[in-house]
Design a protein around this motif. Sequence first.
Motif, PDB file in Angstrom:
ATOM      1  N   ALA A  10       0.860  -1.193   0.000  1.00  0.00           N
ATOM      2  CA  ALA A  10       0.000   0.000   0.000  1.00  0.00           C
ATOM      3  C   ALA A  10       0.890   1.234   0.000  1.00  0.00           C
ATOM      4  N   LYS A  34      -0.576  -0.806  -4.295  1.00  0.00           N
ATOM      5  CA  LYS A  34      -1.932  -0.290  -4.110  1.00  0.00           C
ATOM      6  C   LYS A  34      -1.892   1.224  -3.966  1.00  0.00           C
ATOM      7  N   THR A 116     -14.378  -2.723   7.314  1.00  0.00           N
ATOM      8  CA  THR A 116     -13.985  -3.395   8.562  1.00  0.00           C
ATOM      9  C   THR A 116     -14.028  -2.472   9.775  1.00  0.00           C
ATOM     10  N   PRO A 174      -6.128  -7.079   3.770  1.00  0.00           N
ATOM     11  CA  PRO A 174      -5.259  -6.140   4.511  1.00  0.00           C
ATOM     12  C   PRO A 174      -5.213  -6.550   5.987  1.00  0.00           C
ATOM     13  N   VAL A 204      -2.340  -7.318   1.407  1.00  0.00           N
ATOM     14  CA  VAL A 204      -2.023  -5.890   1.320  1.00  0.00           C
ATOM     15  C   VAL A 204      -1.251  -5.495   2.580  1.00  0.00           C
ATOM     16  N   PRO A 208       3.967  -1.872   7.824  1.00  0.00           N
ATOM     17  CA  PRO A 208       5.105  -2.750   8.155  1.00  0.00           C
ATOM     18  C   PRO A 208       6.218  -2.706   7.099  1.00  0.00           C
TER      19      PRO A 208
END
Length: 236
Positions: A10, A34, A116, A174, A204, A208
């Motif tokens: 991402a 992404k 989410t 993700p 995704v 990190p």
Amino acid sequence: MEAKDRLIVALDVPTVKAAEAMIETLGDAVSFYKIGYQLAFAGGLGLADALVRADRRVFIDLKLHDIGNTVGKGVESVARLGATFLTVHAYPQTMRAAVEARKGSGLRILGVTVLTSYDDADLAAAGYGRTVAALAAERAAQARDIGMDGLVCSAEEAAKLRAIAGPGMVLVTPGIRPAGAEAGDQKRIMTPAAAIAAGADYLVVGRPIVAASDPRGAALAIGAEIAAAVRQGRTA
Ligand code: C5P
């Protein structure tokens, strides 16, 4: 597909310049990126074209939702960018329009079932009379019946949604954190290996990797963990 191609980074950075620097740093460790609101609305869609020309794949995460005609025209434009994945909210009209408009292109449409960040109370406040679990399952079944290409879901939901979606739809998850990594604002996290074991096709990963002191090292380590999990899945 090579295991490292299952990793989607991402590009949650504020400028095209920062994104270009990150892509340069990651080099051949990452083949899939992404682009979300932050970068897209800071001129990042031009980067999509550059990435595709550099043989990288692009996931446009703009979660479209509008009247069918508008969604369809938007999807045609995203397909012309050469993107591989695009998200839309999993409303039947929106999904039908998106699936129809991507025909003849390499673009695949992913449905977002229920965000989410929503719990049952948030759904009630938005006027829905059902639980998150029930609505997510219903929308996953609608996505399958409409011919959607895949779903975005948390790794925790992956096994359940796989049972509804069947083997043909891609599941993109993700909320991935290598063991010991900071969770940040993610509440339901899973390691790369556990997400693959739960049935995810693509992972995704943002902070990190992009906020690591050694982003390339972090990406290589996650790629290796994915590869080991895929091998283990094949021999299990
Ligand atoms: O930094 P982190 O690894 O948490 O980034 C996860 C990425 O996935 C972010 O771009 C976030 O917007 C996205 N995402 C998510 N949860 C969802 C859908 C998308 O974290 N349910």
